[in-house]
Write an enzyme that holds these catalytic residues in place. Structure first.
Site, mmCIF file in Angstrom:
data_model
loop_
_atom_site.group_PDB
_atom_site.id
_atom_site.type_symbol
_atom_site.label_atom_id
_atom_site.label_comp_id
_atom_site.label_asym_id
_atom_site.label_seq_id
_atom_site.Cartn_x
_atom_site.Cartn_y
_atom_site.Cartn_z
ATOM 1 N N HIS A 32 -24.299 52.111 42.664
ATOM 2 C CA HIS A 32 -24.830 53.065 41.653
ATOM 3 C C HIS A 32 -24.867 52.404 40.187
ATOM 4 C CE1 HIS A 32 -26.532 56.779 43.050
ATOM 5 N NE2 HIS A 32 -25.349 57.035 43.643
ATOM 6 N N GLU B 10 -15.636 63.773 41.668
ATOM 7 C CA GLU B 10 -16.887 64.278 41.706
ATOM 8 C C GLU B 10 -17.404 64.309 43.264
ATOM 9 O OE1 GLU B 10 -21.275 62.856 40.371
ATOM 10 O OE2 GLU B 10 -19.965 61.516 40.640
ATOM 11 N N HIS B 11 -16.995 63.478 43.985
ATOM 12 C CA HIS B 11 -17.490 63.560 45.536
ATOM 13 C C HIS B 11 -16.109 63.453 46.192
ATOM 14 C CE1 HIS B 11 -21.228 61.800 43.610
ATOM 15 N NE2 HIS B 11 -21.729 62.616 44.202
ATOM 16 N N ASP C 157 -26.523 63.466 48.389
ATOM 17 C CA ASP C 157 -27.150 62.587 47.191
ATOM 18 C C ASP C 157 -28.685 62.792 47.488
ATOM 19 O OD1 ASP C 157 -25.142 61.774 45.639
ATOM 20 O OD2 ASP C 157 -25.189 59.866 46.383
ATOM 21 N N HIS D 218 -14.178 98.744 10.401
ATOM 22 C CA HIS D 218 -14.224 98.994 11.634
ATOM 23 C C HIS D 218 -13.741 100.436 12.103
ATOM 24 C CE1 HIS D 218 -14.475 94.461 12.307
ATOM 25 N NE2 HIS D 218 -14.332 94.803 13.560
#
Length: 438
Positions: free
Chosen positions: A260, A325-326, A359, A418
């Site tokens: 990649h 990631e994977h 993928d 408040h």
């Protein structure tokens, strides 16, 4: 050899058989300053700055950034028949899975106390920007993963940006995936354009999609005024394996990701030294015949690692520390082993579940957390394109139940405004009741 040290708790339990040469997490220092400059210039000068950076980084000089309807159709018409069929197969699988996921996200209405109504709505984000990386190769699956879930979620508009020199098939992929507008703008300047808006590019509410270090850093810097999905990229793959792992198959999958980008992080975590050494040898052997070896070899040399663990518990702990990631599971009982893992982007259970299938086309999203982010988040999914926004409404009976605690708590905190707001409804009703009973 890397100077990286194992974190506390792993001493004596794990050791490198092949250590990474560099740190993928730390290798971004030279990116930060340039990205700051690009964001500032695009925010201040819009299209003019984009044009300059497109010429500088992409060697592209475009008269207009947006892809016309005619050019979109021409890109689709130019697709080979099989390529179009494969693209539409992937689109349908991603759409099917996103629709199933969306079905699990339901509106909510409950009556928590008598008269106290609480709930939430599932609201699609109005305009989403999808960054579609071009990279060194025409990543035909990339637009599918970022555009299709947005359309399934019901976003009013999905704007896609991709590098000006991206393959024409990428434009076709954006079109077939349902992009409302497509722009030929890449890198950090694309993130800036979508975050701030320019004369040509509309400002979006959220930016999704992976990219290189510059895209990632740009997303990090614009976060706040716009949302981002996560910091995704460069890619990572790790395999956890016992003695049943197959060195040739593991090496093939590692190199499939390593090609990649030269900054891809790849690794094997195993309890078996024989497998560790055989996998290292197999990687070198396969690099000799891999056409993308120039990229993959650099990635392997700098960011590849093989870690040998003393036992299964150490292998699980180290895998959870990496939070890849994977994450592929190649063990004797992969589905049982997978139940013991908790930190990852997406899990690939058993040797048949190659990352490459996800993928490209199986339906799960390939835009996933990197750089240890799998410790706290999952990947891009249809839920990334909607907001879960709460609401409440109170009957008179509910005011009587909650006003007292809210008034007292406000007084304890010293917040007089408040306290008054909490008491106002009770005081008003008391005054109304008094007037009616005179």
């Amino acid at each position: 050899m890397s100077t990286e040290q194992f974190p506390a708790g792993f001493e004596g339990r794990v050791r490198y058989t092949k250590a990474p040469g560099r740190s993928s997490v730390a290798d971004t220092a030279d990116v930060v300053g340039l990205v700051q400059e690009i964001l500032r210039e695009v925010q201040n000068r819009g299209d003019a700055a984009i044009r300059e950076y497109s010429q500088r980084f992409d060697k592209a000089d475009l008269d207009q950034f947006e892809v016309s309807a005619a050019d979109r159709q021409a890109a689709v018409d130019a697709l080979e028949k099989q390529t179009r069929e494969d693209t539409e197969f992937a689109i349908e699988n991603v759409r099917r899975f996103a629709q199933a996921q969306l079905g699990t996200i339901q509106p909510l209405e409950i009556e928590a106390l008598p008269g106290l109504h609480l709930g939430h709505r599932v609201i699609p984000i109005e305009r989403v920007g999808a960054y579609v990386p071009g990279g060194r190769f025409p990543l035909l699956s990339a637009p599918i993963m970022t555009i299709v879930p947005g359309k399934v979620a019901g976003c009013d508009e999905v704007v896609a940006c991709l590098p000006p020199n991206a393959h024409q098939a990428m434009i076709a992929g954006c079109h077939l995936s349902g992009a409302d507008r497509i722009f030929r703008i890449g890198g950090a300047q694309a993130i800036a354009a979508m975050a701030f808006g320019t004369e040509s590019v509309p400002q979006v509410n959220k930016i999704v999609g992976p990219g290189n270090a510059f895209v990632n850093e740009a997303k990090r810097q614009v976060f706040g005024p716009v949302g981002i999905d996560q910091l995704a990229g460069p890619s990572e793959i790790f395999v956890v394996a016992d003695s049943t792992g197959k060195p040739d198959l593991i090496a093939t999958d590692l190199l499939a990701q390593a090609e990649h980008d030269v900054r891809t992080r790849v690794g094997l975590i195993t309890t078996d030294e024989k497998l560790a050494l055989a996998t290292a040898d197999e990687v070198q052997k396969q690099l000799e015949t891999l056409s993308t070896a120039k990229i993959a070899a650099e990635s392997w040399a700098n960011y590849g690692e093989i870690t040998l663990c003393a036992d299964e518990a150490a292998m699980i702990a180290y895998s959870d520390f990496i939070a890849a990631e994977h994450l592929q599971v190649h063990t004797a009982e992969p589905r049982e082993f997978a139940k013991k893992l908790r930190n990852y982007g997406s899990l690939f259970i058993g040797e048949n579940a190659s990352v490459v299938y996800s993928d490209k086309c199986v339906g799960t999203n390939h835009t996933l957390p990197t750089m240890h982010a799998g410790r706290y988040t999952g990947g891009l999914w249809v839920g990334s394109y909607v907001k879960i926004a709460t609401h409440q409404w109170l009957d008179d009976s509910a005011v009587g139940l909650v006003a007292g605690p809210a008034t007292r708590q406000s007084a304890s905190e010293g917040l007089e405004g408040h306290r008054r707001a909490a008491a106002a409804r009770v005081d008003r009703k008391a005054a109304t009741f008094a007037a009616l009973t005179r």
